[in-house]
Scaffold this motif. Sequence first.
Motif, short mmCIF file in Angstrom:
data_model
loop_
_atom_site.label_atom_id
_atom_site.label_comp_id
_atom_site.label_asym_id
_atom_site.label_seq_id
_atom_site.Cartn_x
_atom_site.Cartn_y
_atom_site.Cartn_z
N ILE A 1 76.73 18.49 76.12
CA ILE A 1 77.28 17.53 75.18
C ILE A 1 78.76 17.32 75.46
O ILE A 1 79.41 18.16 76.09
N THR B 1 71.21 21.48 77.10
CA THR B 1 71.78 20.17 76.79
C THR B 1 73.29 20.23 76.98
O THR B 1 73.94 21.14 76.49
N LYS C 1 83.20 11.10 69.10
CA LYS C 1 81.79 11.13 68.69
C LYS C 1 81.00 12.04 69.63
O LYS C 1 81.19 12.02 70.84
N ARG C 2 80.08 12.80 69.06
CA ARG C 2 79.23 13.70 69.83
C ARG C 2 78.27 12.88 70.69
O ARG C 2 77.60 11.97 70.21
N THR C 3 78.20 13.20 72.00
CA THR C 3 77.36 12.46 72.94
C THR C 3 76.60 13.44 73.81
O THR C 3 77.19 14.39 74.33
N ASN C 4 75.29 13.24 73.97
CA ASN C 4 74.51 14.04 74.91
C ASN C 4 74.71 13.45 76.30
O ASN C 4 74.35 12.31 76.56
N VAL C 5 75.29 14.25 77.20
CA VAL C 5 75.58 13.77 78.54
C VAL C 5 74.39 13.99 79.46
O VAL C 5 74.01 13.12 80.23
N PHE D 1 82.36 15.17 73.53
CA PHE D 1 82.89 14.42 72.40
C PHE D 1 83.79 13.34 72.98
O PHE D 1 84.82 13.63 73.58
N ARG D 2 83.38 12.08 72.82
CA ARG D 2 84.07 10.97 73.47
C ARG D 2 84.59 9.96 72.46
O ARG D 2 83.97 9.70 71.43
N SER D 3 85.73 9.39 72.79
CA SER D 3 86.25 8.25 72.04
C SER D 3 86.44 7.12 73.05
O SER D 3 86.85 7.36 74.18
N LYS D 4 86.11 5.91 72.64
CA LYS D 4 86.19 4.76 73.54
C LYS D 4 87.17 3.75 72.95
O LYS D 4 87.15 3.47 71.76
#
Length: 152
Positions: A122, A120, A109-113, A124-127
Motif C-alpha cells: 500500500i 499487499t 489517500k490509501r492506495t493498493n499498489v 498513501f498518495r496525494s495528487k
Amino acid sequence: MKALHRILILIAASGLFALPAMAAKPAPSEPTSDVSEADIGGEAFIHMKLEFVKFTLDGKEWENHEYTDNRKTLVIRGIERSGEHTVVLSPREAGWEPFTLVLKPAEFKRTNVAQKGKTTVIAFRSKHVVDFAKAATAKPAEPAKPAEPPAQ
C-alpha cells in the motif's frame, strides 16, 4: 584398483545422501509483524505542463523524488503524513512564476499498489495539478522627456 573402486562408491553414496538434503525446500517463514500504516511515508504526484521543475519541500532540497510522464510529473516520496508541508515549485524556463503548494495530511489517500497472494503493498498518495502563471514582464521605464524651457 579395488581401493579406487571403493573410493568411488563412497563418494557416490555420500552424494546420494547429500542430494535430498540440498533439494529440500526451507519452510516458509512466517511474518514477524505487520508494518503500521502510520509508519508509511506519503507520496505526492504533481502534474504540470512544464518539464523538470525545481522544487523545495519545507525550504529544503529533497532527494527522494523522480520525474515521470515525459518529465512533466514530479513524484516526491517519503513525506511525513502527520503535518502540513510546503512545496515551492520553480520552473526552469523563463517567463513563469513560481508556484507554492501546501500538502495537507488529509490529502494523502490509501492506495493498493500491488498484491501478490496474501501480501499487499500500500501507499498513501496525494495528487495535484499545477498551472503556472506567466511572469509579469516589467516594461522598461521610458526616459523622461527633458523639460522645455519656458517661453520668453
